[in-house]
Motif scaffolding. Structure first.
Motif, PDB file in Angstrom:
ATOM      1  N   TYR A   1      20.257 -21.253  -8.630  1.00  0.00           N
ATOM      2  CA  TYR A   1      20.290 -19.909  -9.223  1.00  0.00           C
ATOM      3  C   TYR A   1      19.078 -19.099  -8.771  1.00  0.00           C
ATOM      4  O   TYR A   1      19.184 -17.917  -8.444  1.00  0.00           O
ATOM      5  CB  TYR A   1      20.336 -19.987 -10.752  1.00  0.00           C
ATOM      6  N   LEU A   2      17.927 -19.768  -8.753  1.00  0.00           N
ATOM      7  CA  LEU A   2      16.713 -19.070  -8.310  1.00  0.00           C
ATOM      8  C   LEU A   2      16.868 -18.574  -6.879  1.00  0.00           C
ATOM      9  O   LEU A   2      16.434 -17.462  -6.541  1.00  0.00           O
ATOM     10  CB  LEU A   2      15.509 -20.014  -8.396  1.00  0.00           C
ATOM     11  N   ASP A   3      17.506 -19.377  -6.045  1.00  0.00           N
ATOM     12  CA  ASP A   3      17.669 -18.974  -4.640  1.00  0.00           C
ATOM     13  C   ASP A   3      18.483 -17.684  -4.516  1.00  0.00           C
ATOM     14  O   ASP A   3      18.302 -16.916  -3.570  1.00  0.00           O
ATOM     15  CB  ASP A   3      18.333 -20.104  -3.846  1.00  0.00           C
ATOM     16  N   ARG A   4      19.353 -17.464  -5.499  1.00  0.00           N
ATOM     17  CA  ARG A   4      20.167 -16.245  -5.427  1.00  0.00           C
ATOM     18  C   ARG A   4      19.351 -14.979  -5.672  1.00  0.00           C
ATOM     19  O   ARG A   4      19.740 -13.885  -5.237  1.00  0.00           O
ATOM     20  CB  ARG A   4      21.325 -16.318  -6.430  1.00  0.00           C
ATOM     21  N   ARG A   5      18.252 -15.079  -6.419  1.00  0.00           N
ATOM     22  CA  ARG A   5      17.443 -13.870  -6.644  1.00  0.00           C
ATOM     23  C   ARG A   5      16.201 -13.845  -5.761  1.00  0.00           C
ATOM     24  O   ARG A   5      15.434 -12.886  -5.772  1.00  0.00           O
ATOM     25  CB  ARG A   5      17.030 -13.717  -8.113  1.00  0.00           C
ATOM     26  N   LYS A   6      16.039 -14.885  -4.967  1.00  0.00           N
ATOM     27  CA  LYS A   6      14.855 -14.982  -4.110  1.00  0.00           C
ATOM     28  C   LYS A   6      14.731 -13.756  -3.215  1.00  0.00           C
ATOM     29  O   LYS A   6      15.725 -13.275  -2.689  1.00  0.00           O
ATOM     30  CB  LYS A   6      14.946 -16.243  -3.251  1.00  0.00           C
ATOM     31  N   PRO A   7      13.516 -13.249  -3.085  1.00  0.00           N
ATOM     32  CA  PRO A   7      13.329 -12.072  -2.227  1.00  0.00           C
ATOM     33  C   PRO A   7      13.425 -12.445  -0.740  1.00  0.00           C
ATOM     34  O   PRO A   7      13.589 -13.600  -0.393  1.00  0.00           O
ATOM     35  CB  PRO A   7      11.924 -11.610  -2.585  1.00  0.00           C
ATOM     36  N   GLY A   8      13.363 -11.404   0.113  1.00  0.00           N
ATOM     37  CA  GLY A   8      13.269 -11.639   1.557  1.00  0.00           C
ATOM     38  C   GLY A   8      14.535 -12.152   2.189  1.00  0.00           C
ATOM     39  O   GLY A   8      14.520 -12.768   3.235  1.00  0.00           O
ATOM     40  N   GLN A   9      15.684 -11.889   1.543  1.00  0.00           N
ATOM     41  CA  GLN A   9      16.918 -12.459   2.112  1.00  0.00           C
ATOM     42  C   GLN A   9      17.757 -11.454   2.896  1.00  0.00           C
ATOM     43  O   GLN A   9      18.743 -11.814   3.483  1.00  0.00           O
ATOM     44  CB  GLN A   9      17.764 -13.076   0.991  1.00  0.00           C
TER      45      GLN A   9
END
Lengths: 360, 360, 360, 360
Positions: D44-52
């Motif tokens: 879930y955190l990866d979905r809001r991670k910046p820089g994508q």
């Protein structure tokens, strides 16, 4: 919150001053579907009602409860249960002479410092009368617990230096001090008559036992079941000490003495002793829960005492009015009810402890 | 809430198991603008750190605290202050043999009944180790109180039957039992050595005094200041009894003895005595607050004890591992910190008591 | 808690069913020393009282409030303020035919699934009547805010498709729809008459403005001031949408348009525009707080509708009884009061934000 | 409490500033026995991670979560679950020039007025970065709900004026704007490129659907399920409007249109329509729960804006640094997680609604 709301899932909000229009309680969180009538509550209120013996205030209050909401066709709806008790006998004149004096042993001074004003009539919000609202609410909690085979019984363990040497629950109801030992009751009566004669008052000890409590109630850290019980019991005016199980004596014993050995019987875990008082590490261990409340002597005495006025002058005071020479007998049911509120709340909170118990 | 959140306006949430990755606390509600450093917190943690004497567990934990948030350029921001303490020395092997046995005197059985599983390593969440998080959070509360001249000091009043007969605060820091009386310390040391020799353990009494507390803190009904203190102190593992002021002895005295007379001095209200322990009717009365915690003997002893397994078989247990023969000395700072948390919360809550004190 | 307690420091507990003995509220946390009379509360209750126009239910309720506690000699004591409103006109017969049918658009079905039983008389706890208790409590919050120059005013922004094009507060009180635009009021009246003729009902929009709110109220994360307001307003039955400032339209604008530029005037920070509606990042910014509540049409209509019974059979229903063709006009004061409760709570909670503001 | 604690029985306390040492969350109240791993949270955190993507800040944060407590041998223990996320990439220099200026559209000014100081680095506590802690905690709630067949899915409904015209969940994961409609995604991309070119920013709309929610969750008065959802969603920075079901449009419709008719199918109650969005009278009605969050454009833009300094001088500001031209895509998972927290809390709280469901 400002201190008149108790509990997390079985919550109680009380209101009312000693000489205001009414006192009462609102229960929010009582499960739906439980049978409940005004009689269920009244029988507990009648136990703390004043004017029932030579050892209680002559104040005459019917303390009739009215259920204002939350009950439909004899059963709880799951909505707030509002309980109202009108104040009838308000001898405000008894208190006018205390208007500007802080009574020693009472909340008067601190209350005045906190709020800048106070209802001096009978202590206002700080009157023991507020416990009637606790009893009204607590009786509902006790009714709920009873549905699950959990019973709570309290009694007078000691009046001043006179302690019981046996426990006969039948005796309790039969004497005005709620003592389960007739000999102790007679000695305590003599002691109290002496106090009254000397315009003095007495303290005592209340013991409370909860049976049928399953293992697993309470939480491991701050909300330990015994911590919640201590909070509930110490919130009753005049209680200055609290014990669970062996209580203070535990500090004198050794681990080998204080530990309760576990053993199996009929496929259930039992303990050979119950020094713990039914709670280990804050969680019920399946044994009877045993607690004690140490009550100070009634601060309102007719002797002359030194005190000060709210304008900062030294003075003296003699408290007339109608006061219990000892509050222990009437506080017994209050201890039962506060214990019931804690256990009811813990039981409801425990419903979500295990994922396997959660139901849609 | 599930029991790991404490307080209303100065709130603390703790987390962590004895042998997990870390323990810690999050403070929500500490006012902004207060100077705070890791050193301010560390000096309290060091007081409860294990391995400091022959009378404490040999477990070796640095207990170094890290402030993760809430402090900017040396001052609190008004935002949550997260405090982290890593667990270093985790001898899990010490506990593998206890994996399926319930330790007498411990939460093991109730915890298992409640949750259906448990971290058997050192008691997991029920370990005394959780108190490190309380101390970390409490030290911040004590720092805040200090800004207002409120100081809290606790000490060992008794170890088993050995009680102090005088209070010399300088002595406290100088002996490993945190006793303010050197003679008592020496007698207590002998008593403990005997306990250790007999593979047994001892209990004791902690006394705590708060000075500089203004009159007016606490609420009249459920959230009485002494009720909140009882809740806080009884939530410390192994505490079985709580007293405020004269405590249990008050039940034996008479109103004329127990009441504290008020008098004026230098324009301030004073009390001739302090039987109340600084709290009347749940509200601070301006005198020193005095409370006592009665601590049971450490349940972990090396003697063989009868118990049962989590599969319901009778068995015996001998608890090896590293355990304090008495937890009182290390619990002293915990009592100080829990008292600090209650007073800090009461002080913040009191800011909105009077309309005239409300500021935009 | 079970959902009938609102707020943290200025808390309100409400109780009561539509056709029970009474409804009411208990305020815990109102500061002491504030002047308060039943008239202060009654004037707000009178604004939501039924039976005042052709567009509101003919149910006839005096809705007279009684202050049961917390006020002494005309001023708040700092103790719980209990407010009681008796139910007079209980036409239970109106509802008996709905006993076993779930009314479309109402809570009936979910309520029955949740609690297993329900007071079918007028919706019981789910009746709009519970808002009278909110108004009673909210009026006390508004009185407190007024002492600090904070005023809250709401009005009808739209009835169905008829929207106001100007705001004249004087006009509000003069028309039965509480619309600040006389032309809109007339068009809306026509629209409602048409609805009534068609046995149908209408929705609408309520707008609320709070002036005099200082910058700094609210919290940065969960308890953002606008989040608390959304919670409060959406908790009013029939509200399906909430906006703060530009609200939904903000999603269409660009940063360069939506940002409100700051500038100094008379030594105070001002904003050139107020797209934010007075709240930025959850904290008040010193501008007027502007919010809107979108209200669905009254679900009780006389047209025949398809539904099911509580025993699981398909059926039809025609709701007779006495119902508002639109609830918006009577909900205006409810929105004002709920806004007041949030602001009062935020103001009290804010007293401990800065260490420099804490007083002993 | 001071606003960083969310929930009643499934509670979450978050902490952390944008440029402090770490951010994180502590969950108190998650039932024991649920399988949980860091991977469950990380996805879930990866979905809001910046820089994508080109549309999100270039700030580079691994956002790796560490479970510090509450999980033993892969399952939850029922004790607090502490989740830690270290801050790695802290370009404080980006912010030094904003040290004394209040950014339009941000919390800066109100925060400074409230606390008297602020961490000016990236907004400190008011940074969108705090939502990572919500996602970490919310993912645990979503995992719990999934065990009961309750699923929550959110997506981008609109970017500025570009709205979707169809919903293909598979498409969501495949485009950087999390839009379930490829054509809309392409148009929105063009719109955003234009915004970036003009040093401007965009807003948008997030829609969230919860399926499998049983009828009966939520409470009838203050804690209506939609009120709790509104509170949760509006507490996400930049959300200015909230809708449930038909939301604001409901105000325009008539009762005959807005009411959802009930009917029986396969022995279950169904609704012919779902204008209510799955909630009637604050209680879930068994249909899908549908809500929308209206998000304002990112306030940080590179254009020159007028503002003031914390010493009260007019000035201008150009916000360099690394900022999302639109926060909607990254906020989608935050909406999912906040919805999960509300539903998990409501599910646990509902365990004690009926006496017949209470188990010892």
């Amino acid at each position: 919150m400002a201190g008149s709301i108790f509990g997390k899932n079985f919550t109680v909000t009380t209101f009312g001053e000693s000489h205001g229009a009414a006192i009462g309680a609102v229960i929010d969180g009582c499960p739906s579907g439980m049978h409940l009538s005004e009689e269920d509550i009244q029988k507990y209120l009648d136990r703390r009602k004043p004017g029932q013996s030579e050892f209680t205030t002559k104040r005459n209050e019917a303390d009739k409860v009215e259920i204002l909401s939350g009950v439909f066709e004899g059963r709880t709806e799951g909505t707030p249960i509002a309980l109202l008790i009108r104040n009838n006998d308000q001898h405000s004149r008894d208190y006018s002479d205390l208007k500007n004096k802080f009574r020693p042993g009472h909340a008067d001074y601190g209350f005045f410092e906190k709020y800048g004003l106070r209802d001096y009539r009978g202590g206002g919000r700080s009157s023991g009368r507020e416990t009637a609202a606790r009893v009204a609410a607590g009786s509902v909690a006790l009714k709920m617990l009873d549905e699950f085979g959990i019973e709570v019984h309290a009694y007078t363990r000691a009046i001043g230096p006179v302690e019981i040497s046996s426990v006969d629950f039948d005796e309790c109801g039969m004497n005005s001090l709620y003592m389960p030992d007739h000999d102790a009751f007679q000695k305590a009566s003599e002691y109290l008559k002496e106090c009254i004669k000397n315009k003095d008052s007495a303290g005592g000890v209340i013991e409370c036992i909860a049976t049928g409590v399953p293992a697993g109630l309470g939480d491991p850290v701050f909300d330990k079941l015994d911590a919640r019980l201590a909070y509930a019991i110490m919130s009753i005016g005049a209680v200055k000490g609290f014990e669970i199980g062996d209580g203070c004596r535990a500090a004198l014993s050794k681990g080998s003495e204080n530990n309760d050995a576990f053993f199996m019987e009929n496929g259930r875990v039992h303990k050979k002793t119950n020094h713990s008082g039914g709670i280990l590490g804050g969680i019920s261990d399946g044994s009877d829960i045993i607690l004690r409340a140490y009550v100070k002597p009634t601060p309102s005495i007719a002797q002359e005492q030194s005190t000060v006025t709210d304008s900062g002058d030294d003075t003296t005071i003699e408290i007339k009015g109608r006061h219990d020479p000892v509050i222990v007998p009437r506080a017994v049911v209050v201890v039962e009810c506060m214990t019931g509120l804690v256990l009811a709340d813990a039981l409801l909170s425990n419903q979500s402890a295990k994922i396997e118990n959660i139901t849609l």
